[in-house]
Design an enzyme around this catalytic site. Structure first.
Site, mmCIF file in Angstrom:
data_model
loop_
_atom_site.group_PDB
_atom_site.id
_atom_site.type_symbol
_atom_site.label_atom_id
_atom_site.label_comp_id
_atom_site.label_asym_id
_atom_site.label_seq_id
_atom_site.Cartn_x
_atom_site.Cartn_y
_atom_site.Cartn_z
ATOM 1 N N THR A 1 0.854 -1.193 0.000
ATOM 2 C CA THR A 1 0.000 0.000 0.000
ATOM 3 C C THR A 1 0.883 1.233 0.000
ATOM 4 O OG1 THR A 1 -1.728 -1.206 1.134
ATOM 5 C CG2 THR A 1 -1.808 1.207 1.306
ATOM 6 N N HIS B 1 -8.104 4.361 -1.609
ATOM 7 C CA HIS B 1 -8.171 3.892 -0.230
ATOM 8 C C HIS B 1 -9.599 4.036 0.320
ATOM 9 C CE1 HIS B 1 -4.982 2.696 2.768
ATOM 10 N NE2 HIS B 1 -6.049 2.706 3.537
ATOM 11 N N ARG C 1 -20.353 -1.953 -4.497
ATOM 12 C CA ARG C 1 -21.380 -2.384 -3.538
ATOM 13 C C ARG C 1 -22.311 -3.448 -4.088
ATOM 14 N NH1 ARG C 1 -18.218 -0.131 -1.054
ATOM 15 N NH2 ARG C 1 -18.385 1.797 0.147
HETATM 16 C C1 LIG Z 1 -11.920 0.170 8.130
HETATM 17 C C2 LIG Z 1 -10.966 0.124 6.967
HETATM 18 C C3 LIG Z 1 -9.661 -0.264 7.192
HETATM 19 C C4 LIG Z 1 -8.784 -0.343 6.119
HETATM 20 N N1 LIG Z 1 -7.516 -0.796 6.344
HETATM 21 C C5 LIG Z 1 -6.658 -0.891 5.313
HETATM 22 C C6 LIG Z 1 -5.361 -1.413 5.512
HETATM 23 O O1 LIG Z 1 -4.980 -1.797 6.610
HETATM 24 N N2 LIG Z 1 -4.534 -1.461 4.441
HETATM 25 C C7 LIG Z 1 -4.922 -1.044 3.190
HETATM 26 O O2 LIG Z 1 -4.135 -1.099 2.239
HETATM 27 N N3 LIG Z 1 -6.167 -0.564 2.979
HETATM 28 C C8 LIG Z 1 -7.040 -0.492 3.998
HETATM 29 N N4 LIG Z 1 -8.294 -0.039 3.776
HETATM 30 C C9 LIG Z 1 -8.707 0.323 2.398
HETATM 31 C C10 LIG Z 1 -9.276 -0.899 1.649
HETATM 32 O O3 LIG Z 1 -8.266 -1.837 1.370
HETATM 33 C C11 LIG Z 1 -9.902 -0.496 0.314
HETATM 34 O O4 LIG Z 1 -8.966 0.238 -0.448
HETATM 35 C C12 LIG Z 1 -11.200 0.314 0.448
HETATM 36 O O5 LIG Z 1 -11.924 -0.077 1.594
HETATM 37 C C13 LIG Z 1 -12.039 0.107 -0.808
HETATM 38 O O6 LIG Z 1 -13.201 0.867 -0.762
HETATM 39 P P1 LIG Z 1 -14.645 0.291 -0.342
HETATM 40 O O7 LIG Z 1 -14.618 0.153 1.136
HETATM 41 O O8 LIG Z 1 -15.553 1.366 -0.824
HETATM 42 O O9 LIG Z 1 -14.856 -1.040 -1.046
HETATM 43 C C14 LIG Z 1 -9.200 0.022 4.820
HETATM 44 C C15 LIG Z 1 -10.529 0.392 4.604
HETATM 45 C C16 LIG Z 1 -11.411 0.444 5.664
HETATM 46 C C17 LIG Z 1 -12.831 0.826 5.382
HETATM 47 C C1 LIG Z 2 -5.370 1.394 10.948
HETATM 48 C C2 LIG Z 2 -5.104 1.996 9.617
HETATM 49 C C3 LIG Z 2 -3.655 2.137 9.269
HETATM 50 C C4 LIG Z 2 -5.858 1.288 8.566
HETATM 51 C C5 LIG Z 2 -6.874 2.160 7.978
HETATM 52 O O1 LIG Z 2 -7.707 2.725 8.599
HETATM 53 C C6 LIG Z 2 -6.803 2.384 6.582
HETATM 54 O O2 LIG Z 2 -5.895 1.861 5.945
HETATM 55 O O3 LIG Z 2 -7.678 3.084 6.051
#
Ligand SMILES: Cc1cc2nc3c(=O)[nH]c(=O)nc-3n(C[C@H](O)[C@H](O)[C@H](O)COP(=O)(O)O)c2cc1C
Ligand SMILES: CC(C)CC(=O)C(=O)O
Length: 369
Positions: free
Chosen positions: A165, A264, A299
């Protein structure tokens, strides 16, 4: 009549958002905010959804498509479904079994899970529970030894690829978390980081999660570091967080074996273009040289179809399966994915697409409805 994760009542889970309702009822308000929120004014969060809402389809008729084939070929593996679970940190915030429940639910459909570096179960326990291949997501951390240690553990445990990431040099200001002074308590927090996993409390107007990221994430990473990461592993390395044609080119030039087009989930640069818009320029630039994944705002099954038609090789699902996890653990994840698959199959039939290879830009109309 079927019953679903939504309880003993006849199924009312007709769309993934129905699982969000139950998830919200089950979660602490601050955890719900962490899951559903975005950064800043949440423009990009909303834009991801609007982009899918705006696209229209140009279906074909009389193609004789009775049983569409939803499979895709990726890294010499056949995926039965063209979607995977996006990395979402600390699944134990959402359900006591955490990532173990997630991979069980995903495994029921043969869907790959991208296990987050900040998983709340060990990489090995998650592997033991998995019914489908796993990939590991990494952040650029200041502690490079931690990254190589995780790569080695992932290789030994049989993970199939690494996803690095690259859109988080700093964690964006997520106003809901700041207001809530959101902290992930150690019992729900990362367990694979050794001492780097220690909890950081948020101060006044600060979230603990953001304070933790500021301390451990490396904002100095460049494309050279991608070359370094590739040199540490025999696994394919996929760069997550690409939003422009230029960066897609650079990623491939510096050794990426795949890219994830992603903002993200609207949690980083607020105002960044939607994932669907970015997908179009990235697929044009790469012309099939490496697999292209996309996430953000997917979704329903028809969103998956649109993303594939716009050139994605597969789609990652973030919040939607997490609503299922929070609602009903493994079963909820399975039901959300099954629903999206059913919607996709219906959309493929109605578009006259017998295989995912039949989904191309001709299917899409970008002008007004
Ligand atoms: C609660 C939460 C935590 C996330 N944590 C990470 C993470 O640890 N690493 C990462 O690369 N992306 C993280 N993401 C981003 C997701 O991998 C992804 O890019 C994103 O949720 C896609 O959008 P969507 O939720 O609309 O499907 C996180 C997203 C959410 C909602
Ligand atoms: C705890 C975070 C680093 C993960 C998160 O919230 C994200 O990647 O959007």
């Amino acid at each position: 009549m079927t019953t679903s994760a939504l309880g003993q009542e006849p199924s009312v889970a007709l769309r993934t958002e129905d699982f969000a309702v139950l998830a919200q009822a089950r979660l602490e308000p601050a955890v719900w905010d962490f899951l559903s929120g975005g950064s800043g004014a949440e423009r990009t969060l909303a834009g991801n959804l609007r982009a899918f809402d705006a696209v229209r389809l140009r279906p074909r008729i009389l193609t004789g498509t009775a049983e569409p084939d939803t499979g895709v070929e990726l890294f010499a593996h056949r995926w039965p479904v063209p979607f995977a679970i996006a990395p979402v940190a600390c699944n134990r915030l959402l359900h006591p079994e955490g990532e173990v429940a997630t991979v069980r639910g995903a495994g029921a459909l043969g869907a790959v899970t991208i296990v987050p570096m900040l998983a709340s179960r060990t990489l090995e326990d998650i592997r033991a529970a998995a019914g489908a291949p796993l990939w590991l997501q990494l952040f650029w951390t200041r502690d490079r030894a931690l990254m190589t240690e995780l790569v080695e553990r992932a290789e030994s445990a049989g993970y199939g690829a690494l996803v690095i990431t690259s859109d988080m040099p700093v964690m964006a200001r997520r106003l809901r978390d700041l207001r809530n002074r959101f902290v992930i308590e150690p019992e729900f927090g990362p367990v694979n980081l050794g001492s780097a996993g220690v909890q950081v409390r948020g101060g006044e107007g600060e979230s603990g999660v953001r304070a933790h990221a500021a301390k451990t994430f490396d904002p100095t990473a460049t494309w050279r570091d991608l070359e370094w990461l590739r040199s540490t592993t025999r696994l394919p390395v996929i760069v997550k967080g690409v939003l422009t044609d230029r960066d897609a080119e650079l990623a491939v030039r510096h050794g990426a074996q795949g890219v994830v087009v992603s903002n993200h989930g609207g949690r980083q640069l607020d105002g960044a273009q939607s994932s669907l818009t970015a997908l179009r320029e990235v697929t044009r630039a790469l012309g099939g040289r490496v697999p292209v994944f996309v996430d953000g705002g997917v979704r329903r099954g028809v969103d998956v179809l649109v993303a594939l038609a716009a050139g994605a090789d597969a789609v990652l699902l973030g919040r939607a399966p997490m609503w299922g996890l929070a609602a009903a653990g493994e079963r909820g994840v399975r039901e959300v994915l099954a629903l999206i698959l059913e919607e996709l199959r219906e959309a493929m039939r109605l578009c006259g697409a017998a295989t995912t290879a039949d989904l191309g830009p001709d299917l899409l109309s970008w002008s007004a409805p």
